[in-house]
Enzyme design. Structure first.
Site, PDB file in Angstrom:
ATOM      1  N   CYS A 157      24.274   0.302  23.138  1.00 47.10           N
ATOM      2  CA  CYS A 157      25.653   0.775  23.092  1.00 47.10           C
ATOM      3  C   CYS A 157      26.089   1.081  21.666  1.00 47.10           C
ATOM      4  O   CYS A 157      26.957   0.407  21.115  1.00 47.10           O
ATOM      5  CB  CYS A 157      26.564  -0.256  23.728  1.00 47.10           C
ATOM      6  SG  CYS A 157      26.305  -0.308  25.489  1.00 47.10           S
ATOM      7  N   ARG A 161      14.321   1.865  12.946  1.00 45.85           N
ATOM      8  CA  ARG A 161      14.088   2.519  11.654  1.00 45.85           C
ATOM      9  C   ARG A 161      14.836   3.840  11.489  1.00 45.85           C
ATOM     10  O   ARG A 161      15.217   4.186  10.380  1.00 45.85           O
ATOM     11  CB  ARG A 161      12.577   2.698  11.399  1.00 45.85           C
ATOM     12  CG  ARG A 161      11.872   1.342  11.202  1.00 45.85           C
ATOM     13  CD  ARG A 161      10.436   1.471  10.723  1.00 45.85           C
ATOM     14  NE  ARG A 161      10.379   1.956   9.357  1.00 45.85           N
ATOM     15  CZ  ARG A 161      10.021   3.180   9.002  1.00 45.85           C
ATOM     16  NH1 ARG A 161       9.675   4.067   9.921  1.00 45.85           N
ATOM     17  NH2 ARG A 161       9.996   3.535   7.744  1.00 45.85           N
ATOM     18  N   GLY A 195       0.808  -1.212   0.000  1.00 49.29           N
ATOM     19  CA  GLY A 195       0.000   0.000   0.000  1.00 49.29           C
ATOM     20  C   GLY A 195       0.843   1.264   0.000  1.00 49.29           C
ATOM     21  O   GLY A 195       2.075   1.202   0.002  1.00 49.29           O
ATOM     22  N   PRO A 219      -1.278  -4.496   1.539  1.00 44.97           N
ATOM     23  CA  PRO A 219      -0.897  -3.370   2.392  1.00 44.97           C
ATOM     24  C   PRO A 219      -0.458  -3.829   3.779  1.00 44.97           C
ATOM     25  O   PRO A 219      -1.048  -4.738   4.357  1.00 44.97           O
ATOM     26  CB  PRO A 219      -2.192  -2.550   2.491  1.00 44.97           C
ATOM     27  CG  PRO A 219      -3.291  -3.546   2.291  1.00 44.97           C
ATOM     28  CD  PRO A 219      -2.746  -4.629   1.398  1.00 44.97           C
TER      29      PRO A 219
END
Ligand SMILES: *Cc1c(COP(=O)(O)O)cnc(C)c1O
Length: 431
Positions: A361, A330, A248, A291
């Site tokens: 870390c 992300r 989508g 989607p």
């Protein structure tokens, strides 16, 4: 607020789907993923409606479960009439365990293993989307060994250069996914698949990329695919009955994003299908869409506790939280922007600009930079918005951080759909 399901109550607390985020953080701990079931269902219905109204119901919406996979999401999407797109044996297993009918599952992937293919054939998965010639040949052997006829589609690169981040651009020729059109590879794959006794080729698939705001690349991909199907009819008399148009459109992550409603995008794509079939006198195919992000992305948020704030004069202010790239990689992966809200000060104006740092870390373990935020202090609850897609599903155990809990809220009530991992879970497979 970023999405209509987010509100601020009389206490000045952020609410999602009617549930107070500060209460959720107290009751379930942080980090915590929160998913709004009502919004997920509304999105599913929106997709189902557009297929019904614009295409006579001659198609299927398969939820791309790599966006967020757990048993409950398959139950919710299945109860709204959707099928599922899976990309691994693990997603397939989860979908089947949750009761998703095998015939409504589409199995993707560019490097499916023999054991994954055997599993899919044995359980009667509805469609396997083949990515390359070795896979087709292996699938033929596996289907023959199980004495089955398997429905396959072929993943084609339509050569569409959609304007999105390079990492999520998959329809152009330089991509690891699928068969190229220009080089004749796709045609060769069609003829090869047609020649295999235990494979039934139902159609073609394309997916031009993710988080795309432009409608035109999707419509153009549909036209390119149909023109290719038409050339197969002319040269070899092959008429393929199905066309899978992939994922989508993009969603709103930050206030500046202005995506078109997904219903409008799908309507435009279906118009392109109508028109092209009309021009070519080609029978309108059964269509599939897959989607993921636009079903679950905006329906989720992540709650964190603020652990510390570091003001580096003339440089930046770090706000450090109890999660990070281990629950949302992300920003570290592709600088994806997010919006943050202090859940217990949601009514206050955002007067600061901060960098949100995680607990891992790595200097690159950030959830965002230059983020407007209320003036926060340690122990405040922070919400990062629109984390419903590609967050939990991309979570890792880096630094042996246990994966957070996932709750679903409906009518203001929350329930756990994935339990928080414990340290015992982390060492479960250690010898
Ligand atoms: C990732 C992917 C999807 C889902 O994309 P969204 O942008 O989340 O809608 C669908 N189909 C395929 C083949 C994919 O790789």
């Amino acid at each position: 607020m970023l999405t209509p399901n987010l509100t601020v109550n009389a206490k000045g607390h952020l609410c999602i789907g009617g549930a107070d985020c500060v209460d959720l953080a107290r009751d379930y701990g942080t980090p915590l993923y929160v998913m709004d079931e009502q919004m997920i269902r509304e999105n599913c219905r929106g997709y189902q409606d557009v297929i019904a109204k614009e295409y006579g119901g001659n198609g299927m919406i398969c939820y791309a479960s790599k966006a967020f996979s757990c048993k409950e999401i398959y139950r919710v999407t299945e109860s709204e009439g959707l099928g599922a797109d899976v990309v691994s044996g693990g997603e397939l297993y989860t979908a089947l365990e949750a009761g998703m009918p095998a015939e409504k599952i589409v199995f993707h992937g560019n490097s499916k293993t023999n054991s994954e293919l055997e599993f899919a054939v044995r359980t009667g998965v509805g469609r396997i989307v083949c990515d390359n010639l070795p896979e087709l040949s292996r699938l033929q052997s596996i289907a023959a060994a199980q004495n089955k006829i398997v429905t396959v589609m072929l993943r084609v690169k339509p050569g569409i250069d959609a304007h999105t981040h390079d990492f999520v651009q998959t329809g152009k020729i330089d991509s690891k996914f699928g068969f190229a059109l220009e080089t004749g590879e796709a045609k060769e794959a069609v003829l090869t698949a047609m020649g295999y006794q235990n494979l039934k080729l139902s159609g073609l698939h394309c997916h031009i990329g993710s988080q795309i705001f432009d409608t035109e690349p999707f419509a153009e991909a549909a036209r390119v695919m149909l023109r290719f199907m038409d050339t197969l009819r002319e040269s070899d008399g092959i008429v393929l009955p199905e066309l899978n148009l992939g994922g989508g459109p993009g969603i709103k992550y930050v206030e500046q994003d202005d995506p078109k409603p997904f219903g409008d995008v799908i309507r435009t794509i279906l118009n392109a299908v109508h028109e092209t079939c009309d021009t070519l006198s080609y029978p309108e195919p059964y269509v599939l869409f897959e989607p993921g992000r636009s079903i679950v992305g905006g329906a989720g948020l992540t709650l964190y506790t603020v652990m510390a704030k570091k003001i580096i004069p003339n440089v930046r202010t770090y706000v450090l939280v109890d999660g990070g790239m281990c629950d949302n990689p992300r920003y570290a992966l592709y600088q994806s922007e997010y919006e943050a809200v202090c859940a217990n000060r949601a009514g206050e104006p955002k007067t600061e600009t901060v960098t949100l740092g995680g607990k891992c870390c790595e200097s690159g373990d950030l959830l965002g930079e230059n983020m407007p935020l209320q003036s926060v202090e340690p122990d405040d609850i922070l919400a990062v918005l629109a984390t419903g897609a590609y967050n939990y599903s991309m979570a890792s155990h880096y630094n042996r951080n246990p994966n957070p809990e996932v709750v679903m809220v409906k009518d203001g009530e929350a329930r756990t759909v994935i339990r928080r991992e414990r340290y015992e879970d982390i060492v479960r497979n250690d010898i």
